[in-house]
Write an enzyme that holds these catalytic residues in place. Structure first.
Site, mmCIF file in Angstrom:
data_model
loop_
_atom_site.group_PDB
_atom_site.id
_atom_site.type_symbol
_atom_site.label_atom_id
_atom_site.label_comp_id
_atom_site.label_asym_id
_atom_site.label_seq_id
_atom_site.Cartn_x
_atom_site.Cartn_y
_atom_site.Cartn_z
ATOM 1 N N ARG A 295 33.869 78.849 4.686
ATOM 2 C CA ARG A 295 32.821 79.647 5.331
ATOM 3 C C ARG A 295 33.470 80.459 6.445
ATOM 4 N NH1 ARG A 295 34.271 78.158 9.609
ATOM 5 N NH2 ARG A 295 32.500 79.231 10.494
ATOM 6 N N GLY A 296 32.663 81.333 7.070
ATOM 7 C CA GLY A 296 33.237 82.286 8.010
ATOM 8 C C GLY A 296 33.473 83.586 7.256
ATOM 9 N N ALA A 297 32.990 84.697 7.838
ATOM 10 C CA ALA A 297 32.953 85.959 7.089
ATOM 11 C C ALA A 297 34.317 86.369 6.500
ATOM 12 C CB ALA A 297 32.377 87.054 7.981
ATOM 13 N N ARG B 131 26.877 84.902 -0.841
ATOM 14 C CA ARG B 131 26.170 84.782 0.450
ATOM 15 C C ARG B 131 25.855 86.213 0.904
ATOM 16 N NH1 ARG B 131 28.529 80.771 4.851
ATOM 17 N NH2 ARG B 131 26.375 80.927 5.578
ATOM 18 N N GLN C 27 29.306 73.751 13.069
ATOM 19 C CA GLN C 27 30.621 74.406 12.964
ATOM 20 C C GLN C 27 31.381 74.327 14.289
ATOM 21 O OE1 GLN C 27 27.768 75.732 11.838
ATOM 22 N NE2 GLN C 27 28.069 77.031 10.052
ATOM 23 N N ASP D 90 29.221 88.399 11.476
ATOM 24 C CA ASP D 90 29.155 88.456 10.010
ATOM 25 C C ASP D 90 28.922 89.872 9.519
ATOM 26 O OD1 ASP D 90 28.538 85.499 10.638
ATOM 27 O OD2 ASP D 90 29.027 85.593 8.503
ATOM 28 N N ASN E 1 25.254 87.349 13.551
ATOM 29 C CA ASN E 1 26.188 86.221 13.637
ATOM 30 C C ASN E 1 25.384 84.928 13.530
ATOM 31 O OD1 ASN E 1 28.951 85.282 13.973
ATOM 32 N ND2 ASN E 1 28.308 84.526 15.971
ATOM 33 N N LYS E 2 26.078 83.809 13.575
ATOM 34 C CA LYS E 2 25.461 82.489 13.392
ATOM 35 C C LYS E 2 24.210 82.313 14.241
ATOM 36 C CE LYS E 2 26.276 79.953 11.119
ATOM 37 N NZ LYS E 2 25.510 79.893 9.836
HETATM 38 O O1 MRU Z 1 27.563 80.059 8.029
HETATM 39 P P1 MRU Z 1 28.980 80.323 8.455
HETATM 40 O O2 MRU Z 1 29.687 79.106 8.965
HETATM 41 O O3 MRU Z 1 29.758 81.043 7.381
HETATM 42 O O4 MRU Z 1 28.834 81.323 9.668
HETATM 43 C C1 MRU Z 1 30.009 81.790 10.287
HETATM 44 C C2 MRU Z 1 29.737 82.644 11.469
HETATM 45 O O5 MRU Z 1 28.621 82.958 11.795
HETATM 46 C C3 MRU Z 1 30.933 83.174 12.184
HETATM 47 O O6 MRU Z 1 30.657 83.341 13.540
HETATM 48 C C4 MRU Z 1 31.290 84.551 11.586
HETATM 49 O O7 MRU Z 1 31.402 84.469 10.199
HETATM 50 C C5 MRU Z 1 32.527 85.094 12.145
HETATM 51 S S1 MRU Z 1 33.927 84.188 11.584
HETATM 52 C C6 MRU Z 1 35.317 84.909 12.159
#
Ligand code: MRU
Length: 355
Positions: free
Chosen positions: A59-61, A102, A205, A246, A256-257
């Site tokens: 996970r993470g963009a 996603r 996370q 994201d 973002n999250k």
């Molecule tokens: O649901 P996730 O864990 O994929 O969400 C991740 C985030 O929101 C991060 O802050 C974002 O992807 C930036 S990662 C460098």
């Protein structure tokens, strides 16, 4: 917990790789298991990659974009073996399924589009060319993170405390991290006296992954409940909130999250600066503003349970948006590898993208 990755660069605090291409397969750190277990997943097919992305093993963009790029290599290899003359057409449904795994992180679609552009130029065995392109996407992301680390750290006064949300580190990217890359660089430059990580409900996370990365690197980390941020800022323990993204819309609004928006509002109220750190691949000029960013809704069970234990009564419902949108006016700086945009606006984002 072992970190298996050898040092690949002379950059300090850069030892973790979430995604790797190894022996013709994708090797992922299974992020669902951290910090209790450090295990790898080996992916051999594109559907396995789609499942790993949807199910948060990766996970993470940027990390899901890189995984997707390698997944295109696997799928193209399979489709070419099945039908060497018409493999591109057979690959199309695979690419669509991957891009839709996603919806919020634009890096996923961006990586699939970049691989698609490469595919249209190919004849013969696609593997060497597509693998080279996926590896370029991966290497460029790491280089961008190192650059953003320098640029972001330069904004931080020595002796500062910072708060970060979610996980934006090596686990969320090709390596080093975006917002957590800034934390790494600022710590290496001895500018930080405290790093706080929001635990980041419901997937934790921050508590599970950000704190794990910081502990691996020997960077002191303090986890707080998400709801403790206002108190933290009231006590002036932090001077910056530093987060990833994201998707950044054309006007500088940032998805973002979930919980990032809360942190931005609280930061502005307390005079704490708010920094967003993201590579250019996260900027989506085709999305005019935050209202047009699709927000992923995830399963109710993620909120109604904790660590496998039901925490809400039978019959209770949950609302579980995975992301929120922070309006540009609450953001003091957007840091990209191309430069820093202070007080972002549509005009400034357009100027950045022209550079
Ligand atoms: O649901 P996730 O864990 O994929 O969400 C991740 C985030 O929101 C991060 O802050 C974002 O992807 C930036 S990662 C460098």
């Amino acid at each position: 917990m072992p970190v298996t990755q050898p040092l690949e660069t002379p950059i300090a605090y850069d030892r973790i790789r979430a995604v790797e291409w190894l022996d013709g397969r994708i090797r992922l750190i299974d992020q669902r298991l951290l910090p209790g277990k450090f295990e790898h997943l080996m992916l051999q097919t594109l559907p396995e990659a789609v499942h790993a992305i949807r199910d948060m093993a990766v996970r993470g963009a940027p990390a899901i974009g890189i995984t997707a790029a390698y997944a295109v290599v696997l799928a193209a290899h399979t489709r070419y073996a099945e039908n060497p003359t018409n493999w591109q057409a057979a690959l199309e449904p695979d690419l669509r399924m991957l891009a839709e795994a996603r919806p919020t992180a634009v890096n996923l679609r961006w990586a699939v589009e970049r691989m698609r552009a490469c595919i249209t130029t190919l004849s013969g065995d696609p593997l060497p060319v597509l693998l080279a392109e996926a590896q370029r996407i991966h290497a460029e992301d790491i280089a961008a993170n190192h650059r953003m680390g320098e640029l972001g750290a330069a904004l931080i006064e020595p002796g500062s405390g910072v708060l970060t949300h979610c996980n934006t580190g090596a686990l969320a990217t090709g390596g080093y991290g975006t917002a957590l890359g800034v934390v790494r660089a600022a710590y290496a430059a001895q500018r930080l006296n405290a790093v706080y990580a929001d635990e980041t409900r419901p997937w934790l996370q921050g508590a599970r992954l950000t704190a794990w990365e910081l502990v691996q690197e020997g960077i002191p980390a303090t986890v707080i409940a998400d709801s403790a941020g206002a108190r933290l800022m009231h006590e002036q323990r932090v001077q910056w909130v530093i987060v990833g993204a994201d998707r950044i819309a054309a006007n500088g609004d940032v998805a973002n999250k979930i919980g990032t928006y809360n942190a931005a509002i609280v930061a502005r109220h307390h005079g704490v600066k708010f920094m967003v750190v993201a590579p250019i691949s996260t900027v989506d000029m085709a999305t005019p503003d935050g209202a047009h960013i699709p927000i992923e809704q995830r399963a109710e069970s993620e909120v109604l349970n904790f660590a496998g234990q039901q925490t809400a009564p039978e019959g209770a419902r949950a609302w579980n948006p995975a992301f929120d949108v922070t309006p540009a006016e609450l953001i003091d700086a957007i840091v990209t590898e191309r430069g820093v945009v202070l007080n972002p606006s549509r005009e400034k984002m357009a100027a950045l993208m022209r550079t």
